[in-house]
Enzyme design. Structure first.
Site, PDB file in Angstrom:
ATOM      1  N   CYS A   1     -31.423  30.695 -20.837  1.00  0.00           N
ATOM      2  CA  CYS A   1     -31.513  30.770 -22.296  1.00  0.00           C
ATOM      3  C   CYS A   1     -32.969  31.027 -22.656  1.00  0.00           C
ATOM      4  O   CYS A   1     -33.829  30.189 -22.411  1.00  0.00           O
ATOM      5  CB  CYS A   1     -31.015  29.473 -22.930  1.00  0.00           C
ATOM      6  SG  CYS A   1     -31.243  29.412 -24.724  1.00  0.00           S
ATOM      7  N   GLY A   2     -33.253  32.200 -23.229  1.00  0.00           N
ATOM      8  CA  GLY A   2     -34.641  32.592 -23.482  1.00  0.00           C
ATOM      9  C   GLY A   2     -35.346  31.729 -24.503  1.00  0.00           C
ATOM     10  O   GLY A   2     -36.492  31.308 -24.296  1.00  0.00           O
ATOM     11  N   THR A   3     -34.678  31.436 -25.629  1.00  0.00           N
ATOM     12  CA  THR A   3     -35.318  30.568 -26.623  1.00  0.00           C
ATOM     13  C   THR A   3     -35.430  29.142 -26.083  1.00  0.00           C
ATOM     14  O   THR A   3     -36.362  28.412 -26.438  1.00  0.00           O
ATOM     15  CB  THR A   3     -34.526  30.574 -27.947  1.00  0.00           C
ATOM     16  OG1 THR A   3     -33.148  30.278 -27.691  1.00  0.00           O
ATOM     17  CG2 THR A   3     -34.641  31.925 -28.649  1.00  0.00           C
TER      18      THR A   3
ATOM     19  N   ASN B   1     -28.203  35.554 -17.994  1.00  0.00           N
ATOM     20  CA  ASN B   1     -27.697  35.468 -19.365  1.00  0.00           C
ATOM     21  C   ASN B   1     -27.184  36.863 -19.714  1.00  0.00           C
ATOM     22  O   ASN B   1     -27.978  37.810 -19.797  1.00  0.00           O
ATOM     23  CB  ASN B   1     -28.852  35.072 -20.281  1.00  0.00           C
ATOM     24  CG  ASN B   1     -28.444  34.348 -21.536  1.00  0.00           C
ATOM     25  OD1 ASN B   1     -29.299  34.102 -22.386  1.00  0.00           O
ATOM     26  ND2 ASN B   1     -27.200  33.985 -21.701  1.00  0.00           N
TER      27      ASN B   1
ATOM     28  N   ARG C   1     -24.991  26.133 -27.693  1.00  0.00           N
ATOM     29  CA  ARG C   1     -24.004  26.125 -28.770  1.00  0.00           C
ATOM     30  C   ARG C   1     -23.517  27.570 -28.982  1.00  0.00           C
ATOM     31  O   ARG C   1     -24.238  28.522 -28.714  1.00  0.00           O
ATOM     32  CB  ARG C   1     -24.607  25.575 -30.061  1.00  0.00           C
ATOM     33  CG  ARG C   1     -25.698  26.449 -30.659  1.00  0.00           C
ATOM     34  CD  ARG C   1     -26.132  25.998 -32.025  1.00  0.00           C
ATOM     35  NE  ARG C   1     -27.031  27.003 -32.615  1.00  0.00           N
ATOM     36  CZ  ARG C   1     -27.467  26.974 -33.866  1.00  0.00           C
ATOM     37  NH1 ARG C   1     -27.097  26.011 -34.668  1.00  0.00           N
ATOM     38  NH2 ARG C   1     -28.274  27.916 -34.317  1.00  0.00           N
TER      39      ARG C   1
ATOM     40  N   ASN D   1     -33.289  36.011 -24.414  1.00  0.00           N
ATOM     41  CA  ASN D   1     -32.889  36.912 -23.337  1.00  0.00           C
ATOM     42  C   ASN D   1     -32.164  38.136 -23.888  1.00  0.00           C
ATOM     43  O   ASN D   1     -32.300  39.242 -23.362  1.00  0.00           O
ATOM     44  CB  ASN D   1     -32.012  36.175 -22.326  1.00  0.00           C
ATOM     45  CG  ASN D   1     -32.809  35.241 -21.440  1.00  0.00           C
ATOM     46  OD1 ASN D   1     -33.966  35.504 -21.129  1.00  0.00           O
ATOM     47  ND2 ASN D   1     -32.191  34.145 -21.035  1.00  0.00           N
TER      48      ASN D   1
ATOM     49  N   CYS E   1     -31.707  35.168 -30.009  1.00  0.00           N
ATOM     50  CA  CYS E   1     -31.459  34.994 -28.579  1.00  0.00           C
ATOM     51  C   CYS E   1     -32.594  35.675 -27.825  1.00  0.00           C
ATOM     52  O   CYS E   1     -32.757  36.892 -27.906  1.00  0.00           O
ATOM     53  CB  CYS E   1     -30.108  35.611 -28.207  1.00  0.00           C
ATOM     54  SG  CYS E   1     -29.748  35.580 -26.450  1.00  0.00           S
TER      55      CYS E   1
END
Length: 258
Positions: A197-199, A13, A188, A76, A74
């Site tokens: 994607c960290g979250t 990312n 998105r 990451n 975010c």
């Protein structure tokens, strides 16, 4: 005038970073941010991050999606900005900073950053899926044969068809032979699949625990771009002390003129 930028990545990312403590970056210029993130005509990245001064914490994180618009948290990117702050000498091994979703604690050891995420109090059931907010909204759905799954097509369909223009990130998950989970995410703002994607990884770990797919409170997650680990406490459906842990590295340094 030339402006120095840095490129960072956390499990694939990737982000363009600016030290904006002098408030020189024109952050209302949506087209400029989008052009910098463009992979054909710009530097190329999933997002752009500004490190700014903050009166009460070590620094402030301002995050933009690759479409040029300011985004939600975010994970990451949060880990990468900690590595960036360490590189700049702003912090040592531990830090507290402010982002769009509030305060975050973090620690760094070598290339590994552990980032504390916001508490999660609600996980909702959708048809064949879960929905929760881990700083950004996430749809979590178990699938079979994840490697061959059409993430772009199905992710776009769900992102708009179920969640409307505001949208949600869409995560597709498959349990692997180690007891951990593999994940692929349609983001998105990027409007495409990203390598990590960290979250989203955080949402998957909590979602799989909530569904009873794992009893562990330290959950290994394998994204396309690399391995991450999520640890947490849970009591009566409240998830707290959530930490996202993994590598965050500087890729290169450059200059831009606008």
């Amino acid at each position: 005038m030339k402006y120095t930028f840095y490129k960072y990545q956390g499990t694939g990312n990737d982000f363009v970073m600016f030290d904006n403590r002098k408030n020189e970056f024109p952050k209302d210029d949506v087209s400029l941010v989008a052009s910098i993130c463009d992979r054909k005509f710009g530097v190329g990245s999933d997002g752009l991050i500004l490190l700014e001064d903050d009166e009460k914490t070590d620094f402030k994180m301002v995050y933009f999606n690759s479409d040029g618009r300011e985004g939600s948290m975010c994970g990451n990117g949060g880990r990468c900005i900690v590595a960036f702050a360490y590189f700049l000498g702003i912090i040592r091994n531990k830090t507290v900073f402010i982002a769009v979703d509030g305060l975050h604690e973090a620690s760094i050891e070598g290339d590994v950053v552990s980032l504390k995420m916001t508490d999660v109090q609600e996980i909702s059931k959708k048809q064949n899926a879960l929905y929760l907010n881990t700083g950004s909204p996430h749809h979590v759905q178990l699938v079979k044969e994840l490697k061959s799954f059409n993430v772009f097509k199905e992710g776009a369909r769900l992102r708009y068809g179920v969640y409307g223009e505001k949208g949600s990130n869409i995560n597709f998950v498959e349990q692997n032979e180690t007891g951990g989970f593999d994940i692929r995410t349609y983001e998105r703002g990027v409007e495409d699949e990203t390598l990590s994607c960290g979250t989203g990884v955080t949402a998957v770990a909590l979602g799989m625990y909530h569904m009873g797919k794992t009893k562990k409170k330290i959950v290994p997650i394998k994204a396309v771009g690399g391995n991450l680990e999520v640890s947490f406490d849970e009591q009566n459906g409240l998830y707290s002390n959530i930490y996202l842990k993994g590598e965050a590295k500087q890729v290169f340094k450059g200059e831009l003129t606008w």
